[in-house]
Design an enzyme around this catalytic site. Structure first.
Site, PDB file in Angstrom:
ATOM      1  N   VAL A 239      31.234  25.535 -28.262  1.00  0.00           N
ATOM      2  CA  VAL A 239      32.011  24.431 -28.838  1.00  0.00           C
ATOM      3  C   VAL A 239      32.361  24.802 -30.279  1.00  0.00           C
ATOM      4  CG1 VAL A 239      31.937  22.013 -29.555  1.00  0.00           C
ATOM      5  CG2 VAL A 239      30.925  22.701 -27.363  1.00  0.00           C
ATOM      6  N   ASP A 240      33.648  24.795 -30.616  1.00  0.00           N
ATOM      7  CA  ASP A 240      34.025  25.165 -31.984  1.00  0.00           C
ATOM      8  C   ASP A 240      33.988  23.941 -32.907  1.00  0.00           C
ATOM      9  OD1 ASP A 240      36.420  23.757 -31.695  1.00  0.00           O
ATOM     10  OD2 ASP A 240      37.590  25.545 -31.240  1.00  0.00           O
TER      11      ASP A 240
END
Lengths: 81, 190
Positions: free
Chosen positions: A38-39
């Site tokens: 997840v960025d």
């Protein structure tokens, strides 16, 4: 008061919708960045959606400390208590 | 139309060096070891700007829909300012738009064209026919009935949203909110 598992499951739905991560992968010991890929922008969305879903406030300075799914679930449980 | 600005967010995008040193710099005769100007640059706090752009814009968009008496699920086309595809996606989710809504994604072709992005994106949708592919509407009916939504932000973090009703003059309420002044509303012809 939802159980830990219920919070995790609801959070998993959010992570799935925002970042496309399979819900079963969103477990308490998983790191958002290292395990779930997840960025940072997706984390912004996840935090916002979690605030809406659980009716809690997660300030930016607190959000930075939520490294794992378990961190987030524990914070939500404390904030909602 | 709903619009406003948020001066509290000024530190999120700012110039960190004054122009003085660059303007005073004499590049001739050039000496590589000294005298290179300290050029001013813009600095942006990416995540807070993303958050502001996504959710403040979604909020003004929702207010514009309320002002026009339209529900999000009634929209056919959504044309936000083409700043960033991720912001468009976040706004789409925040507004809970139905998946059938056609979304302008002209940034993939044109990039961020600043103030021109919304009209260019709308034109691209109409020109490509993408907004005409709904099976239940003919071209004529689409143009008559479609509720186009557009929403824009700005490097100074001003925001505005407007519901457009093509080929249809319709009165709607405009809410304008400015820092330091009370909230006010007025009537505007779209």
């Amino acid at each position: 008061m939802p159980t830990t598992e219920e919070v995790r499951a609801d959070l998993a739905e959010i992570v799935n919708e925002v970042a496309g991560v399979p819900v079963n992968d969103v477990q308490l010991d998983k790191s958002f960045t290292d395990d779930l890929d997840v960025d940072s922008l997706s984390m912004v969305e996840i935090i916002y959606a979690a605030e809406e879903k659980f009716g809690v406030s997660i300030p930016d300075e607190e959000a930075k400390n939520l490294k794992t799914v378990g961190d987030a679930v524990a914070y939500i449980e404390r904030a909602a208590a | 139309m709903v619009w406003g600005s948020d001066g509290d967010q000024a530190p999120l995008i700012q110039q960190t060096q004054p122009w003085d040193a660059a303007l005073a710099w004499d590049p001739w005769p050039y000496r590589a070891t000294e005298g290179d100007a300290n050029w001013p640059t813009l600095k942006m706090e990416g995540n807070p700007v993303f958050k502001w752009a996504s959710y403040t814009m979604a909020k003004t968009a929702a207010e514009a829909l309320d002002a026009a008496g339209v529900r999000a699920e009634d929209l056919d086309v959504f044309a936000p300012h083409q700043a960033n595809m991720r912001i468009t996606d976040a706004m789409f989710r925040a507004l809970k738009l139905p998946s059938r809504v056609v979304v302008a994604r002209d940034i993939a072709r044109q990039g961020n064209t600043s103030a021109a992005s919304i009209p260019l994106a709308i034109e691209a949708l109409l020109e490509s026919g993408e907004a005409h592919q709904r099976p239940d509407l003919s071209d004529h009916r689409l143009r008559r009935r479609t509720g186009l939504r557009r929403s824009g932000d700005h490097p100074a973090l001003k925001s505005g949203s407007k519901r457009i009703h093509p080929n249809h003059h319709q009165r709607s309420t405009v809410h304008a909110h400015h820092r330091g002044s009370p909230r006010r509303s007025c009537r505007d012809r779209q």
